[in-house]
Scaffold this motif. Structure first.
Motif, mmCIF file in Angstrom:
data_model
loop_
_atom_site.group_PDB
_atom_site.id
_atom_site.type_symbol
_atom_site.label_atom_id
_atom_site.label_comp_id
_atom_site.label_asym_id
_atom_site.label_seq_id
_atom_site.Cartn_x
_atom_site.Cartn_y
_atom_site.Cartn_z
ATOM 1 N N ALA A 29 -27.497 3.641 -9.126
ATOM 2 C CA ALA A 29 -26.065 3.442 -8.900
ATOM 3 C C ALA A 29 -25.849 2.955 -7.472
ATOM 4 N N TRP A 30 -25.175 1.828 -7.325
ATOM 5 C CA TRP A 30 -24.841 1.258 -6.016
ATOM 6 C C TRP A 30 -23.346 1.436 -5.824
ATOM 7 N N VAL A 31 -22.949 2.334 -4.925
ATOM 8 C CA VAL A 31 -21.560 2.781 -4.794
ATOM 9 C C VAL A 31 -20.826 1.887 -3.799
ATOM 10 N N LEU A 32 -19.687 1.367 -4.234
ATOM 11 C CA LEU A 32 -18.814 0.537 -3.399
ATOM 12 C C LEU A 32 -17.510 1.297 -3.155
ATOM 13 N N ALA A 33 -17.078 1.329 -1.906
ATOM 14 C CA ALA A 33 -15.845 2.034 -1.530
ATOM 15 C C ALA A 33 -14.989 1.116 -0.664
ATOM 16 N N ALA A 34 -13.775 1.552 -0.415
ATOM 17 C CA ALA A 34 -12.846 0.827 0.457
ATOM 18 C C ALA A 34 -12.036 1.849 1.243
ATOM 19 N N ARG A 35 -11.612 1.441 2.405
ATOM 20 C CA ARG A 35 -10.773 2.294 3.251
ATOM 21 C C ARG A 35 -9.413 1.624 3.441
ATOM 22 N N LYS A 36 -8.457 2.403 3.903
ATOM 23 C CA LYS A 36 -7.133 1.857 4.192
ATOM 24 C C LYS A 36 -7.241 0.850 5.319
ATOM 25 N N PHE A 37 -6.588 -0.317 5.148
ATOM 26 C CA PHE A 37 -6.671 -1.369 6.146
ATOM 27 C C PHE A 37 -5.876 -0.996 7.398
ATOM 28 N N GLU A 38 -6.306 -1.550 8.522
ATOM 29 C CA GLU A 38 -5.623 -1.311 9.783
ATOM 30 C C GLU A 38 -4.418 -2.239 9.905
ATOM 31 N N VAL A 39 -3.330 -1.715 10.470
ATOM 32 C CA VAL A 39 -2.106 -2.490 10.699
ATOM 33 C C VAL A 39 -1.569 -2.158 12.074
ATOM 34 N N ASP A 40 -0.674 -3.024 12.548
ATOM 35 C CA ASP A 40 -0.005 -2.733 13.806
ATOM 36 C C ASP A 40 0.892 -1.510 13.660
ATOM 37 N N SER A 41 1.155 -0.837 14.754
ATOM 38 C CA SER A 41 1.933 0.406 14.694
ATOM 39 C C SER A 41 3.387 0.136 14.313
ATOM 40 N N ALA A 42 3.970 -0.964 14.803
ATOM 41 C CA ALA A 42 5.386 -1.246 14.542
ATOM 42 C C ALA A 42 5.508 -2.214 13.373
ATOM 43 N N VAL A 43 5.461 -1.688 12.162
ATOM 44 C CA VAL A 43 5.616 -2.497 10.958
ATOM 45 C C VAL A 43 6.568 -1.788 10.015
ATOM 46 N N SER A 44 7.024 -2.530 8.992
ATOM 47 C CA SER A 44 7.942 -1.957 8.012
ATOM 48 C C SER A 44 7.201 -1.063 7.035
ATOM 49 N N LYS A 45 7.993 -0.343 6.225
ATOM 50 C CA LYS A 45 7.386 0.551 5.237
ATOM 51 C C LYS A 45 6.616 -0.232 4.174
ATOM 52 N N SER A 46 7.143 -1.390 3.787
ATOM 53 C CA SER A 46 6.442 -2.201 2.793
ATOM 54 C C SER A 46 5.116 -2.716 3.330
ATOM 55 N N ALA A 47 5.092 -3.078 4.621
ATOM 56 C CA ALA A 47 3.840 -3.522 5.228
ATOM 57 C C ALA A 47 2.853 -2.367 5.333
ATOM 58 N N GLU A 48 3.348 -1.182 5.645
ATOM 59 C CA GLU A 48 2.484 -0.007 5.708
ATOM 60 C C GLU A 48 1.897 0.312 4.333
ATOM 61 N N ALA A 49 2.706 0.143 3.287
ATOM 62 C CA ALA A 49 2.202 0.384 1.938
ATOM 63 C C ALA A 49 1.169 -0.660 1.536
ATOM 64 N N ALA A 50 1.323 -1.896 2.026
ATOM 65 C CA ALA A 50 0.358 -2.951 1.689
ATOM 66 C C ALA A 50 -1.032 -2.624 2.213
ATOM 67 N N ALA A 51 -1.133 -1.884 3.297
ATOM 68 C CA ALA A 51 -2.435 -1.516 3.844
ATOM 69 C C ALA A 51 -3.229 -0.629 2.893
ATOM 70 N N SER A 52 -2.543 0.117 2.023
ATOM 71 C CA SER A 52 -3.232 0.939 1.025
ATOM 72 C C SER A 52 -3.343 0.238 -0.317
ATOM 73 N N VAL A 53 -2.352 -0.613 -0.635
ATOM 74 C CA VAL A 53 -2.349 -1.261 -1.948
ATOM 75 C C VAL A 53 -3.390 -2.364 -2.026
ATOM 76 N N LEU A 54 -3.540 -3.174 -0.958
ATOM 77 C CA LEU A 54 -4.443 -4.315 -1.002
ATOM 78 C C LEU A 54 -5.899 -3.917 -1.247
ATOM 79 N N PRO A 55 -6.476 -2.920 -0.553
ATOM 80 C CA PRO A 55 -7.862 -2.545 -0.880
ATOM 81 C C PRO A 55 -8.032 -2.008 -2.297
ATOM 82 N N LYS A 56 -7.011 -1.324 -2.816
ATOM 83 C CA LYS A 56 -7.091 -0.836 -4.200
ATOM 84 C C LYS A 56 -7.108 -1.993 -5.187
#
Length: 584
Positions: free
Chosen positions: A40-67
């Motif tokens: 078994a070769w396990v592949l994972a992803a982490r939450k992407f890094e974003v700038d501190s001053a971003v909107s809520k939708s941009a903050e959510a994109a950091a978790s949605v895009l890797p998924k």
């Protein structure tokens, strides 16, 4: 050797062989399970890094895009693991073992030095000292053995022939099944704050990933400019914490799904670690390929390129052209650098088949994801289909009625199919569709099967007891034992006959319920349409005649009703009471 000794020797030999066979099978299955775990070769992803001053939708994109990227990669693919990757795993495991041994050595040295501070007799001190020295020597030997193994990895010529063959087999290239972290694309890898601050290339982050048996991690950074986002993605391999792939994509937040597809397609060749494969395309007829749309693993090409480069492995390829049937196939592109793909397009012939239900049930028919029409007693339902020789699946949506509680009526969907041999324009077909709850019917039949089986099992002890007593009395009676009571013998004979009958009845009941259960399970398969029978045609004609007769009677009644005199009414608008001659 006597016959008894021979039989005893054969029995021992048979038992020994059976024991050896069982041990071999157990070792085989344990080895197989170990291999299954190692492949078994396990592949994972982490939450992407974003700038501190971003909107809520941009903050959510950091978790949605890797998924979304993991969802696009969650295919039944394999990774070609090279020897350098296997060597890196082995050296990292040896390093972890040496660190653990070093900590144990430090602990034992401190324990040995602490013996001097204890007030103990000379003999007791010497025994404790010898015990600690023995433990220290064992740990040192293990460290030396560990260092020797690591040296042999980089200098296999120093190893013995048997050890060299084992190492060659251990580090040989091989395929490993790619699996997601926790087998769930929604699960992102998280570790401690210290490791997060150190970064994905730090030793602390590598230790956290190795503890979760992660072989590779998708990491990234998002930069936002208004509604547009730039995603820089890296694929980091563990152990060694080195970058093996990178990709960049720019798009809007509304197109984040397409961004995930493009990023996953860019990373997939490095994930499977296969050599790139070049695909060339040709078609019959030749001019169709100019206006065709090509799809490779969910990536759409608006026009078919002259050459397409993909990673070696299994790929799904689809061609679509106006006026032609869709051509789709899956192939394992391995073993060569170039492949030639030829497509034979088939013209679509627009047509329709006519379908009727063998037993009328009110409801609606759907084919090809479109509404075909309501079921009818008197006429066929036109099913407009692209008739190209393929089996067509559809479904019938009817109402499942509850006799006790009509307000609980619910809609039920029943699937059906039209075989390819009947897919001809103008065919008159019928299908037998019955609306019922399939899962509820299966559960009911399974419960009845269990009940009948339990009844059969419970009847057997009574059968064995009564029949055994009857045989005992029968043999005693035949031997003319004086103590045998004929009444008891006759009673157990009658009981054994009753027990045999009950067990036989339970056995027949169980077989009948088993057959009923298998039939209920078989009903999960969609019924096939067939050519309409004369009996069904007669039923439709009778229904049409009945409707025509009822329409004629209603028409005559409407024609006669204006000719009838109106009933007299009083001034107040109420009907006048008719008075008979006797009342007058």
């Amino acid at each position: 050797m006597t016959e008894k000794a021979k039989s005893s020797f054969c029995a021992k030999k048979y038992l020994l062989s059976l024991f050896v066979l069982c041990v071999g099978i157990a070792e085989f299955f344990s080895a197989s399970s170990d291999i299954a775990q190692e492949t078994a070769w396990v592949l994972a992803a982490r939450k992407f890094e974003v700038d501190s001053a971003v909107s809520k939708s941009a903050e959510a994109a950091a978790s949605v895009l890797p998924k979304l990227i993991l969802e696009r990669i969650s295919v039944d693919a394999k990774r070609d693991v090279r020897p350098d990757e296997k060597i890196a795993r082995k050296t990292d495991a040896l390093l972890t073992e040496r660190l653990s041994l070093f900590l144990q050595l430090s602990k034992e040295l401190q324990a040995r030095d602490a013996l001097v501070l204890k007030n103990s007799f000379q003999l007791e001190f010497q025994l404790a000292l010898n015990d600690e020295q023995k433990k220290i020597k064992e740990i040192q030997d293990k460290i030396d053995e560990n260092l020797k193994k690591q040296e042999l990895i980089f200098h296999p010529e120093k190893a013995k022939r048997r050890v060299a063959k084992e190492m060659q087999k251990e580090f040989a290239p091989g395929d490993e099944i790619i699996t997601l972290y926790k087998n769930d694309p929604e699960s992102l890898f998280q570790c401690g704050e210290e490791a997060e601050r150190a970064g994905v290339y730090s030793r602390s982050y590598e230790k956290a990933a190795n503890s979760e048996k992660i072989n590779s991690l998708i990491s990234g950074k998002l930069v936002f400019y208004g509604d547009y986002v730039s995603a820089s993605v890296e694929l980091v391999s563990y152990p060694e914490a080195k970058k093996i792939a990178g990709a960049m994509e720019v798009g809007s937040l509304s197109q984040i799904s397409r961004m995930a597809e493009n990023l996953a397609f860019a990373l997939l060749p490095k994930i499977v670690n296969g050599l790139p494969v070049e695909l060339s395309f040709d078609a019959t007829p030749e001019d169709v390929l100019k206006d065709a749309v090509l799809t490779i693993d969910n990536v759409v090409y608006e026009r078919v390129p002259d050459k397409a480069v993909v990673s070696s492995g299994v790929h799904s390829i689809s061609f679509e052209a106006k006026g032609y049937a869709r051509e789709t196939f899956v192939y394992n592109f391995t073993g060569r650098r170039r492949f030639f793909v030829e497509v034979n397009f088939k013209e679509e012939s627009q047509g329709a088949v006519k379908l009727v239900l063998s037993r009328f049930t009110p409801g609606n028919l759907f084919f090809d994801g479109k509404f075909a029409g309501p079921s009818s007693k008197t006429d066929y339902v036109d099913v407009p289909l692209k008739v190209n020789g393929d089996t067509v699946f559809g479904y019938f949506e009817g109402t499942l009625k509850d006799k006790r509680h009509p307000e609980n009526d619910k809609s039920e969907m029943m699937f059906l199919q039209i075989p390819s041999r009947l897919m001809k324009d103008g065919n008159l077909l019928e299908t037998n569709v019955k609306v019922f709850d399939i899962s509820k019917n299966i559960d009911k039949r399974r419960k009845m099967m269990y009940i009948s089986y339990s009844a059969l099992v419970l009847s057997l002890p009574f059968l064995f007891y009564t029949y055994g007593r009857f045989v005992t009395y029968q043999r005693a009676w035949s031997a003319e034992y004086g103590s045998v009571d004929y009444s008891e013998y006759n009673r157990y004979r009658q009981l054994s006959l009753w027990a045999t009958g009950i067990s036989a009845a339970c056995g027949v009941w169980f077989v009948a319920e088993l057959v009923a259960y298998l039939i209920a399970v078989d009903k999960t398969l969609p019924p096939k349409a067939r050519k309409v029978r004369s009996r069904t045609v007669r039923k439709m004609e009778n229904a049409r005649n009945l409707e025509a007769f009822q329409a004629m009677m209603e028409g005559e009644a409407k024609a006669i009703s204006p000719m009838l005199p109106d009933e007299p009414k009083d001034a107040g608008g109420s009907e006048e009471k008719m008075i008979g001659p006797e009342e007058k």
